[in-house]
Write a protein that holds these residues in place. Structure first.
Motif, short mmCIF file in Angstrom:
data_model
loop_
_atom_site.label_atom_id
_atom_site.label_comp_id
_atom_site.label_asym_id
_atom_site.label_seq_id
_atom_site.Cartn_x
_atom_site.Cartn_y
_atom_site.Cartn_z
N UNK A 45 -13.74 31.17 19.49
CA UNK A 45 -13.16 32.16 21.07
C UNK A 45 -14.30 33.60 21.13
N UNK A 46 -15.37 33.22 20.50
CA UNK A 46 -16.61 34.80 20.48
C UNK A 46 -17.21 33.92 21.16
N UNK A 47 -17.60 33.76 22.02
CA UNK A 47 -18.49 32.99 23.19
C UNK A 47 -18.82 33.81 24.50
N UNK A 48 -19.89 33.89 25.23
CA UNK A 48 -20.20 34.09 26.36
C UNK A 48 -20.65 33.15 27.25
N UNK A 287 3.08 28.73 20.16
CA UNK A 287 3.88 30.15 21.26
C UNK A 287 3.52 29.48 22.67
N UNK A 288 3.61 30.22 23.38
CA UNK A 288 2.89 30.72 24.69
C UNK A 288 1.37 30.33 24.78
N UNK A 289 0.82 29.56 26.08
CA UNK A 289 0.00 29.29 26.19
C UNK A 289 -0.51 30.68 27.49
N UNK A 290 -1.75 30.47 27.69
CA UNK A 290 -2.38 31.42 28.73
C UNK A 290 -3.00 30.80 29.83
N UNK A 291 -2.69 31.72 31.13
CA UNK A 291 -3.73 30.71 31.70
C UNK A 291 -5.00 32.16 32.14
N UNK A 414 -1.65 23.60 23.45
CA UNK A 414 -1.40 24.25 24.78
C UNK A 414 -1.52 24.96 25.51
N UNK A 415 -2.76 26.54 25.09
CA UNK A 415 -3.19 27.04 25.55
C UNK A 415 -2.77 28.55 24.34
N UNK A 416 -2.64 28.35 23.49
CA UNK A 416 -1.57 29.51 22.34
C UNK A 416 -3.37 29.78 21.67
N UNK A 417 -3.17 30.94 22.24
CA UNK A 417 -4.60 31.22 21.28
C UNK A 417 -4.45 31.87 20.16
N UNK A 418 -3.27 32.25 19.84
CA UNK A 418 -2.75 32.68 18.67
C UNK A 418 -2.41 32.06 17.20
N UNK A 419 -2.96 31.22 16.96
CA UNK A 419 -3.02 29.92 16.63
C UNK A 419 -1.65 29.65 16.01
N UNK A 420 -0.71 29.66 16.88
CA UNK A 420 1.16 29.26 16.33
C UNK A 420 1.87 30.91 16.46
N UNK A 421 3.03 30.41 17.15
CA UNK A 421 3.69 31.43 17.45
C UNK A 421 3.98 32.61 16.04
N UNK A 422 3.45 33.86 16.23
CA UNK A 422 4.17 34.79 15.14
C UNK A 422 5.47 36.08 15.94
N UNK A 423 6.68 34.76 14.83
CA UNK A 423 8.06 35.24 15.42
C UNK A 423 8.42 35.46 13.63
#
Length: 482
Positions: A45-48, A287-291, A414-423
């Protein structure tokens, strides 16, 4: 028993911040370590990159890094000597409202609290103890479940952190305090009525008060570059363009650490696992994904609220109630017309990001996992709502839906940037219910991704704790405590 001679002492698969942290810690002890990356460049996730127009540098995923400077392990590394420099916006974050006012996260607790009027004391009571206790509890908050070194301080944090944001926010009466807290809590990427959604809000606010929410000069790739350069300076080896799909691809080693989520781990090494461990990984929940959108702009975003022009991060969603409704709707598989939007504007503080007089901006909203709905119009409408004239400044845009996010980084399932829901169901059991969450059921195989405690964010602590566990188990090495 003496270890057999291998090609390497350790192999790390995946070069995100956790893979890099794991590789560095192993290498620091004098072992020979190989770091493998599937893409042509390291970083996860550390790319520019110049995603829109020539000369406009965008962060492909993460852009703002409060947890990188708060990380107990990263603080021990000489990354400034490798060229890493952080820039600190005057305000960590701002939150505008429909009446053209705003709330902001200042460095000072008192200054932040003062803007809330009737909620001034309530805000101080909410965060002061956490800020005071952070040096005592940072390792435990950013680590696996264990008996804390400072149980009283950790209990003070836990009593607040484990509550739902919906419950916690009732201590505030003003729209401003409630709205600011909602934006912080929405980083949890789950309904704000869920238990533990206050945790990320409190950690992010404490980080803002302690050292701010910095932007790495030149782009997020500079963090990965500094980490990799330090790893190489210690004698480590990096190979890119090696996408690992099977254990057979790996050179011989005494231990392998995987900076991947359970889905990929099963594909690579599932045949090595016990039936119960495999069963648990198969039931791991994402969990949720992102757009996400990146823009090349003809000028800075023209926010009506002055504080929003001074902040590196802006949370868009108006009131607590509006944000909570949008997050709940998203969690149920719908796409709100007015989504909660996170905006970063690094070029306001870093002139390396765009040609002179021009700017870049970055934003995303939460969407159902796996969504392919184009949220461009809704995100831009939310920005225009608080910054009239924004659309007129757009020179070019680059969008990524959840499928494209996963293609960019296979860990973003699925666009989940957290590696899985943290509920609450996975807070203490990610990725499986075990004495050590980093140790798989197969000897010598460990998982070090954000699917392990403490979860998502650029802090490297998942990698640090996994490597620490492997060093003790396989090599009987106990690294110096941080």
């Amino acid at each position: 028993m003496a270890l057999q001679k291998r090609d390497y002492d350790a192999v790390v698969v995946g070069s995100g911040p956790n893979g890099l942290a794991a590789a560095i810690l192993m290498q620091q002890t004098g072992l020979s370590v190989l770091l493998l990356e599937g893409k042509d460049t390291i970083g996860g996730g550390l790319r520019s990159a110049e995603l829109t127009l020539p000369g406009f540098v965008h962060d492909v995923c993460s852009a703002i890094h409060p947890l990188a400077v708060a990380s107990p392990y990263f603080k021990t590394l000489p990354l400034a000597g490798q060229g890493l420099e952080y820039l600190y916006p005057g305000l960590a974050a701002a939150h505008p409202f429909d009446n053209n006012t705003s709330a902001a996260l200042h460095h000072s607790i008192q200054t932040t609290a003062a803007q809330f009027g009737a909620d001034e004391q309530a805000y101080v009571q909410a965060v002061q103890s956490i800020v005071n206790d952070w040096p005592l509890i940072a390792n435990d908050v950013l680590g696996p479940l264990r008996f804390p070194k400072h149980p009283v301080a950790m209990a003070r944090f836990g009593l607040k952190a484990l509550t739902s944001a919906t419950n916690f926010v009732n201590r505030f009466t003003t729209t401003e305090a409630r709205g600011l807290f909602a934006g912080m809590a929405a980083h949890s990427m789950q309904p704000l009525s869920n238990l533990d959604t206050s945790a990320i809000a409190l950690v992010l606010m404490a980080a803002g008060h302690l050292q701010g929410w910095p932007i790495p000069k030149g782009g997020s790739a500079s963090i990965a570059r500094a980490l990799s350069d330090h790893f190489i300076s210690l004698g480590g080896t990096i190979e890119t363009g090696v996408y690992v799909k099977s254990l057979a691809q790996l050179p011989s080693s005494n231990v392998v650490l995987f900076d991947v989520t359970p889905k990929q781990l099963l594909q690579i090494a599932g045949h090595k696992f016990s039936s119960i461990y495999k069963w648990q990984l198969e039931r791991y929940r994402y969990g949720m994904g992102v757009f996400k959108i990146d823009w090349a702009l003809d000028g800075p975003i023209p926010f009506t609220a002055e504080q929003c022009r001074q902040a590196g991060t802006i949370h868009l969603g108006n009131t607590f109630e509006e944000i909570a409704a949008a997050e709940l709707m998203t969690s149920k598989g719908h796409h709100p017309e007015k989504p909660f939007v996170l905006v970063a504007q690094p070029s306001v503080f870093d002139n390396r990001r765009a040609p002179q007089g021009k700017h870049t901006a970055w934003a995303y909203c939460h969407v159902p996992n796996g969504s392919i709905v184009d949220m461009t119009a809704r995100i831009e409408a939310q920005i225009e709502r608080f910054a009239p004239g924004f659309k007129d400044r757009i020179l070019a845009r680059h969008t990524m839906d959840t499928a494209q996010m996963q293609d960019y980084n296979p860990n973003y399932i699925g666009g989940d940037i957290n590696g899985g829901i943290i509920d609450i169901g996975q807070l203490f059991t990610r990725p499986a219910l075990r004495w050590s969450p980093y140790k798989t059921s197969a000897k010598g195989l460990y998982i070090c991704s954000s699917s392990t405690p403490p979860g998502g964010g650029v802090h490297g602590m998942c990698g640090y704790h996994a490597a620490k566990r492997a060093l003790n188990d396989i090599f009987n090495i106990k690294p110096q405590k941080i």
